[in-house]
Every structure is written in structure tokens, then in C-alpha cells.
Enzyme design. Sequence first.
Site, short mmCIF file in Angstrom:
data_model
loop_
_atom_site.label_atom_id
_atom_site.label_comp_id
_atom_site.label_asym_id
_atom_site.label_seq_id
_atom_site.Cartn_x
_atom_site.Cartn_y
_atom_site.Cartn_z
N HIS A 237 54.19 67.25 169.37
CA HIS A 237 55.13 66.13 169.15
C HIS A 237 55.25 65.34 170.44
O HIS A 237 55.39 65.92 171.51
CB HIS A 237 56.50 66.71 168.76
CG HIS A 237 57.47 65.67 168.32
ND1 HIS A 237 58.16 64.87 169.20
CD2 HIS A 237 57.83 65.27 167.08
CE1 HIS A 237 58.93 64.03 168.51
NE2 HIS A 237 58.75 64.26 167.23
N ASP A 355 61.85 60.29 159.52
CA ASP A 355 62.46 60.97 160.65
C ASP A 355 63.83 60.34 160.89
O ASP A 355 63.93 59.13 161.08
CB ASP A 355 61.57 60.80 161.88
CG ASP A 355 61.96 61.73 163.01
OD1 ASP A 355 62.45 62.83 162.72
OD2 ASP A 355 61.75 61.35 164.18
#
Length: 399
Positions: A237, A355
Site C-alpha cells: 500500500h 476507500d
Amino acid sequence: MNNLMHEAMRWFGPGDSVTLAAIRQTGATAVFTSLHEIPYGEAWPAELIASRRDGIAAAGLTWSVVESVPVSEAIKTRTGDFERHLENYRLTLQRLGAAGIDVVVYNFMPVLDWVRTDLRHRLPDGTEALLYDPAKFAAFDLFALARPGAEAGHAPAVRAAAKIYWDALAATGRDALVQQTLDLFPGVRLGLSLDGLRTMLARYAAIDAARLRENLRLFLAAVTPTAEAEGVRLAIHPDDPPFPVLGLPRIVSTEADLRAVLDLVDTPANGLCYCTGSLGARLDNDLPGIVRRLGPRIHAVHLRSVQHTTDGVFYEANHLEGSMDMPAVVHALLSEQASRRTSARADWQLTLRPDHGHTMLDDLAKPPPACPGYSLIGRLRGLAELRGLQLGLSRSLSY
Ligand code: DNO
């Protein structure tokens, strides 16, 4: 041809106030989740993996992506128990692979995961968003943490604004800023104090970006062979925000960084979690271009937009608004997926999740979600918009 990306929601496990049954109603078919109850560095028990997977399946959903198997600070710094933690990481990957869960997200951000300064920034439409204000973060760094050398990390204008902000804050406001900054560890509350944070920062005194990248290489060299053997793909990430904070090195902030990570161990199992919210917090990141150039190594997708305002402030925008071009990103992802499919790659299917999302409607009156940004209705809005975008694009482009 239906070539849509699968849709998922993040779920924080049985303690999440957003239930699997609620997620099912959003139309998502999968979840990204983790065994949040296992301490960092410990191996995940096979029975617990299987029972969580089965519980998710019983709710009509699939556990498609693990977000995350956290990398311990010992591994990132190569100190203390790191060898035992690496062995545990391999065991966890093996067990996940055996359980048929084949994408694992992780990050290599020292100490802090993501950083925001406002968790309830009210937008003109009445919803609430997460916001990052460099002046407030500088106030935390300069005056609350009083970190030696902090001045060098903030531009003079930001330092001046930080001073004005801090001086005007009452004691309760100061405490709230400190607590909130310390608490922002998604999925877990580490219960850190300012002194605890100072101790954690001290472990990085001798670790610059080059050294951290070397530690990442050693981590990948230690775990990717297991991942490959088990058919598991790792997805790093990006840094959030994508620039150094608290004097800590950040090595996953730009396209060049992403490419460097992929080159550290050049195998498909070493891949990316493509997060537009994190990468988009730098205006010099070309988001659709990153998909076009690094697409084959993308294993997980987080879609979110940020709106940049003045002085380095950004807040989380509606998913199709903000400073980035979401249609261009979804277009690039659909093309990537189509080219995988025609080349008969077994992993052609991408799964996206919206997200974060705004706190809105009935969620405004509820207790805060498991993790800031993760109330249900705002994410449902984001998912619904992204669903329409993908469907419209895929029809018109005949993917
Ligand atoms: C925030 C998330 C991150 C992410 C971790 C992955 O909402 O995108 O917290 O889960 O960085 O390790």
C-alpha cells in the site's frame, strides 16, 4: 461481455458496527479484511483463518483480499524479534494460500499508517470528511511532540501558521489534536502516548530512505518465495500521505518509488495495492498513467479522491469528484483487466473497494465507525457511483 471489476467493501471483523449483512446489501460481493485480533508479528492460526473465511461465505460474500497482514516495526527496522516475525509472516502466507485467500495487502510506512488532522471536517453539503492540514500537523510535531529537528520538516510559512493555530487552541483542543493523531492507526488502537511515539521514532534514528528500502528488499526476499509457492500475491500500500512525516523516511510515494519496489524482487508475487487516495495526495502523480505503466503488477484496488485546496491542505472528496480524474482511472483499470483476460492470466480479475467515504445522513448521529472514514452510507454512495461509472465505461468501450 461483462468484464467489470469485482466490488468489495472493507470490513473490520466481528467487532465492526457495519455488519456483513449490511455489506451484502450494498451489492458488494467481497470483503477486504484482516484478523485484527492477532498482534503484529504473530502467526495467524489456520483455524481462525478458515472460520473467518467461512463466516464471510455464510453471509454470501467472499474474503478476496487480506487487508492487511501488518509488517511489524521489528521487521521494518530489522531489530529485536524480526527473524521470528519473518518466520511467522511466511507461516501466515502459507496458511492464507492453503485457505484459498490469495491477495495480501501490507504497508511499509514506519511507525504511523495514515495521518489526518481533522476527522470531522464539515463540507457545505452537511457531510463530514477527513482532512489533512499541514499547519495543524506541524503544530502537533513542533509543540506537542516537540521533536528535535522538527523545524526542518516544515516550510517557514507552515511553521508560522502552526504557531498561530497552537497559540489560539485551548488546552482541551490541544489534547484532542494529540489524542486523535496518536489514535489514527486503522484497525487497531495502539494506545500510544507521546512518549511511546518518541520511543518508536527513536528506532528510526539511523534509518534513512535507502536503509528502509534495503529493509523492504530483505523483507520481500524473505517472504516472496513462500508467497509464490502458495499462489499468494503481495500488494504494498502506498504511503498516506505520500511524503515524509515526523522525519520518518517514506519510500512508497511516487511512481518511481513504486517501480523501485517492484524491481527489488522482480516477480509477479511482489505487487501493488493501487490506492488513488494515497497517491493522489501528490498532484505530481499521474494516476491513470501509473495503471498503464505498472498495471500488470496491481493486485488490489482502492478508489477514492482527494480535493486539494490552498497551502497543502487536502480533504477526502466524493469518489467521482476532487482533484483527480476518476473516469480516466477506471478506464485504465478496465483496459488493464481486459488485456489480462485476453492474455489468459489466471489473475485477470481485479477487485476494487471504495476507500473511505463521507459520514452522512443517519451515520452522522451514530457512534464513530470502527475506523475513521469507514461509516457505511458514504462508502455505499462511493460504491454506487463507481459501479455506474464502470458499467457505463465498459459498455461504451465494449470491454
Ligand atoms: C486506509 C487504508 C490503509 C491500509 C493500510 C494497508 O484506509 O487504505 O490503512 O489499509 O495502509 O496496510
